[in-house]
Design an enzyme around this catalytic site. Sequence first.
Site, PDB file in Angstrom:
ATOM      1  N   SER A 147      37.607  48.368  38.071  1.00 36.95           N
ATOM      2  CA  SER A 147      37.515  47.438  39.203  1.00 36.95           C
ATOM      3  C   SER A 147      37.103  48.185  40.463  1.00 36.95           C
ATOM      4  CB  SER A 147      38.890  46.793  39.433  1.00 36.95           C
ATOM      5  OG  SER A 147      38.968  46.153  40.703  1.00 36.95           O
ATOM      6  N   TYR A 160      47.674  45.442  41.103  1.00 39.06           N
ATOM      7  CA  TYR A 160      46.368  45.420  40.418  1.00 39.06           C
ATOM      8  C   TYR A 160      45.628  46.728  40.684  1.00 39.06           C
ATOM      9  CZ  TYR A 160      41.815  43.407  39.032  1.00 39.06           C
ATOM     10  OH  TYR A 160      40.598  43.144  38.430  1.00 39.06           O
TER      11      TYR A 160
HETATM   12  C1  GCO Z   1      40.433  40.650  44.720  1.00 38.90           C
HETATM   13  C2  GCO Z   1      39.475  40.438  43.568  1.00 38.90           C
HETATM   14  C3  GCO Z   1      39.117  41.765  42.919  1.00 38.90           C
HETATM   15  C4  GCO Z   1      38.018  41.537  41.916  1.00 38.90           C
HETATM   16  C5  GCO Z   1      37.631  42.760  41.134  1.00 38.90           C
HETATM   17  C6  GCO Z   1      36.888  43.694  42.013  1.00 38.90           C
HETATM   18  O1  GCO Z   1      41.399  39.892  44.847  1.00 38.90           O
HETATM   19  O2  GCO Z   1      40.171  41.593  45.491  1.00 38.90           O
HETATM   20  O3  GCO Z   1      40.027  39.561  42.603  1.00 38.90           O
HETATM   21  O4  GCO Z   1      40.272  42.305  42.332  1.00 38.90           O
HETATM   22  O5  GCO Z   1      38.410  40.583  41.005  1.00 38.90           O
HETATM   23  O6  GCO Z   1      38.729  43.377  40.532  1.00 38.90           O
HETATM   24  O7  GCO Z   1      36.420  44.761  41.216  1.00 38.90           O
END
Ligand code: GCO
Length: 263
Positions: A147, A160
């Site tokens: 990501s 995340y």
């Molecule tokens: C957020 C997005 C990101 C993208 C992705 C970027 O909330 O910033 O959902 O997480 O989905 O992961 O690479």
Amino acid sequence: MSNALFDLTGKVALVTGATHGLGMAMAEGLGNAGAKLVITGHSSQEKLDSAVAALRDKGLDAHGYLFDVTEEAVVADMVGLIEQEQGPIDVLVNNAGIIRRVPLLEMELSEWNKVIETNLTGVFTMTRPVARRMIERGAGKIINICSMMSELGRDSVSAYAAAKGGLKMLTRNMATEWARHNVQVNGIGPGYFATSQTAPIRVDGHPFNEFILSRTPAGRWGNPEDLQGTAVFLASEASNFVTGQIVYVDGGILATIGKPGNE
Ligand code: GCO
């Protein structure tokens, strides 16, 4: 250059979390390059069946299996069943993941654990039984979906980001340990893509939508199809000496500090 380098004919590609969005798009790209597709879902047989039907409607050889990548014993059994029914898994794309957008001080421990368990530990539990078999066969391709948050932080996505940052390093360590067995392990880092996962922050007029359009040199959100070429490259013979790399498909986000709002 021979297209054979990118030909996946005769290969079995397994993509986790591929009932929609980026996973399904990558599966379609791998199928268009000749691979037999195995896609997984974890919650809805109906969604899985619908995704398999959609891929088959495009003339692709697709099969679906419903299981949770975080359940180690189940994964081991399912990998055995899949290889028995579909053949040896040549390509594994670890795409399954969730996000919870909550400020760190407000996040419940249970939410943190769920994000880490699905996005990071789930790659550990899903990959090991597949990798053992690839090592026995002396060849394999593993692609971990990282990501922007593997490199950058952002308010409200700490769990995340921690998971995707960890996935970057897990990718490099898998590459380190398994390269000697001709198993290449790489990552794809999508930028900001138009999917259901980003739908809440992408609506017209949403400040984040405007921000991403200005922060992305290409000036647009990615389309899931934009990932297909990189997925085929990392799944094919063309990448046999590439391992431990994260390929960012981000429209230039990581290349730039950005520009003032009035330019
Ligand atoms: C957020 C997005 C990101 C993208 C992705 C970027 O909330 O910033 O959902 O997480 O989905 O992961 O690479």
